[in-house]
Design a protein around this motif. Structure first.
Motif, short mmCIF file in Angstrom:
data_model
loop_
_atom_site.label_atom_id
_atom_site.label_comp_id
_atom_site.label_asym_id
_atom_site.label_seq_id
_atom_site.Cartn_x
_atom_site.Cartn_y
_atom_site.Cartn_z
N LEU A 65 0.83 -1.20 0.00
CA LEU A 65 0.00 0.00 0.00
C LEU A 65 0.87 1.26 0.00
CD1 LEU A 65 -2.88 1.13 0.15
CD2 LEU A 65 -2.65 1.10 2.63
N MET A 66 1.95 1.22 0.73
CA MET A 66 2.85 2.37 0.77
C MET A 66 3.49 2.64 -0.59
SD MET A 66 2.59 3.81 3.61
CE MET A 66 3.91 4.96 3.44
N ILE A 67 3.77 1.58 -1.34
CA ILE A 67 4.32 1.76 -2.69
C ILE A 67 3.34 2.53 -3.55
CG2 ILE A 67 4.93 0.53 -4.84
CD1 ILE A 67 6.08 -1.69 -3.05
N LEU A 68 2.07 2.17 -3.45
CA LEU A 68 1.05 2.85 -4.25
C LEU A 68 0.87 4.31 -3.81
CD1 LEU A 68 -1.60 0.01 -4.53
CD2 LEU A 68 0.05 0.76 -6.24
N VAL A 69 0.91 4.55 -2.52
CA VAL A 69 0.76 5.93 -2.01
C VAL A 69 1.93 6.79 -2.46
CG1 VAL A 69 0.73 7.33 0.10
CG2 VAL A 69 -0.70 5.30 -0.06
N VAL A 70 3.13 6.27 -2.35
CA VAL A 70 4.31 7.02 -2.79
C VAL A 70 4.26 7.27 -4.28
CG1 VAL A 70 6.83 6.86 -3.05
CG2 VAL A 70 5.77 6.28 -0.87
N ALA A 71 3.81 6.27 -5.05
CA ALA A 71 3.70 6.45 -6.50
C ALA A 71 2.69 7.54 -6.83
CB ALA A 71 3.29 5.14 -7.16
N LEU A 72 1.56 7.53 -6.16
CA LEU A 72 0.55 8.58 -6.40
C LEU A 72 1.08 9.96 -6.05
CD1 LEU A 72 -2.92 7.12 -5.39
CD2 LEU A 72 -2.37 8.38 -7.46
N LEU A 73 1.72 10.07 -4.90
CA LEU A 73 2.28 11.35 -4.49
C LEU A 73 3.37 11.82 -5.44
CD1 LEU A 73 2.44 10.95 -0.60
CD2 LEU A 73 0.89 12.40 -1.92
N SER A 74 4.15 10.89 -5.95
CA SER A 74 5.21 11.25 -6.91
C SER A 74 4.61 11.78 -8.19
CB SER A 74 6.08 10.03 -7.22
OG SER A 74 6.72 9.58 -6.08
N VAL A 75 3.56 11.13 -8.67
CA VAL A 75 2.91 11.58 -9.91
C VAL A 75 2.29 12.95 -9.72
CG1 VAL A 75 0.96 11.10 -11.46
CG2 VAL A 75 2.55 9.27 -10.84
N ILE A 76 1.70 13.19 -8.55
CA ILE A 76 1.05 14.47 -8.28
C ILE A 76 2.07 15.58 -8.16
CG2 ILE A 76 -0.29 15.75 -6.56
CD1 ILE A 76 -1.83 13.12 -6.02
N THR A 77 3.16 15.33 -7.45
CA THR A 77 4.14 16.40 -7.21
C THR A 77 5.10 16.62 -8.37
OG1 THR A 77 5.60 14.84 -6.09
CG2 THR A 77 4.09 16.12 -4.72
N MET A 78 5.43 15.56 -9.12
CA MET A 78 6.33 15.73 -10.25
C MET A 78 5.51 15.99 -11.50
SD MET A 78 9.35 12.95 -9.64
CE MET A 78 8.35 11.50 -9.76
N ASN A 79 5.97 16.86 -12.29
CA ASN A 79 5.27 17.22 -13.51
C ASN A 79 5.87 16.41 -14.66
OD1 ASN A 79 3.47 18.49 -15.10
ND2 ASN A 79 4.42 20.52 -14.99
N LEU A 80 5.46 15.13 -14.76
CA LEU A 80 6.03 14.22 -15.74
C LEU A 80 5.30 14.21 -17.08
CD1 LEU A 80 6.67 11.09 -13.47
CD2 LEU A 80 8.33 12.80 -14.19
N GLY A 81 4.13 14.68 -17.10
CA GLY A 81 3.31 14.59 -18.31
C GLY A 81 2.37 13.40 -18.17
N THR A 82 1.31 13.42 -18.94
CA THR A 82 0.26 12.42 -18.80
C THR A 82 0.76 11.02 -19.13
OG1 THR A 82 -1.31 14.11 -19.47
CG2 THR A 82 -2.10 11.86 -19.48
N THR A 83 1.42 10.83 -20.25
CA THR A 83 1.84 9.51 -20.67
C THR A 83 2.86 8.92 -19.71
OG1 THR A 83 1.54 10.19 -22.97
CG2 THR A 83 2.76 8.17 -22.60
N LEU A 84 3.87 9.70 -19.35
CA LEU A 84 4.91 9.21 -18.43
C LEU A 84 4.33 8.93 -17.05
CD1 LEU A 84 7.83 8.57 -18.79
CD2 LEU A 84 8.42 10.85 -18.04
N SER A 85 3.39 9.75 -16.60
CA SER A 85 2.74 9.53 -15.31
C SER A 85 1.97 8.22 -15.29
CB SER A 85 1.79 10.68 -14.98
OG SER A 85 2.49 11.86 -14.79
#
Length: 185
Positions: A65-85
């Motif tokens: 569960l922590m992996i998923l939470v960290v992944a979500l927070l990373s996607v939200i905070t980093m501006n990677l673009g839609t496809t890369l996210s």
């Protein structure tokens, strides 16, 4: 008189293990075997074992569960673009699912051995040393050092039948090694 309607499979397994351990160690000691090893399992109610297993599962699955939470927070905070996210999130979800399906069941199976909180006692008559292993910690004691060894468990059923055998075996071991037996809780 004991109510036998509430005997669980866990109690029967613990009784069978206690009987088997007493018989085996008694025979090995009497025959003069030089290295004798046995396991002492402290009495634990089925509710206690279930509680320990529940806590173990909770701890282990919270990692996924922590992996998923960290992944979500990373996607939200980093501006990677839609496809890369989406790719990054997909990789993290696949990793979390893979961990839950393959790695965690193996870890849970290995960790269940520690749920019963067993103590492994090994006496080497040649080297005149005893080794006690408990929760991955090992303690070595030389003969005559007045060390403490966990007492053999008596089965709940046929208790009186095995009390004499246990007393005799523990007395013989104490006479040779100098170790004192102590009930485990």
């Amino acid at each position: 008189m004991k109510d036998f309607t509430h005997i669980t499979q866990t109690q029967n397994i613990q009784d069978d293990e206690a009987v088997n351990t007493l018989d085996t160690v008694f025979n090995q000691w009497q025959s003069g075997q030089q290295v004798i090893e046995w396991k002492v399992i402290p009495i634990a109610s089925p509710d206690e074992v279930a509680r320990r297993e529940k806590m173990l599962k909770l701890t282990m699955y919270s990692g996924s569960l922590m992996i998923l939470v960290v992944a979500l927070l990373s996607v939200i905070t980093m501006n990677l673009g839609t496809t890369l996210s989406i790719i990054f999130l997909g990789i993290c979800v696949a990793f979390a699912i893979g961990e839950s399906l393959f790695l965690l069941p193996l870890l849970l199976k290995a960790a269940r051995k520690n749920l019963i909180n067993a103590r492994i006692v090994k006496i080497n008559r040649n080297k005149k040393i005893a080794t006690i292993t408990h929760q991955q910690q090992t303690k070595k004691m030389k003969y005559g050092s007045q060390g403490v060894i966990p007492a053999f468990r008596l089965p709940e059923n046929n208790r009186s039948q095995y009390e004499q055998k246990r007393a005799s075996l523990q007395q013989q071991i104490t006479a040779e090694t100098g170790f004192v037996f102590e009930e485990t809780v």
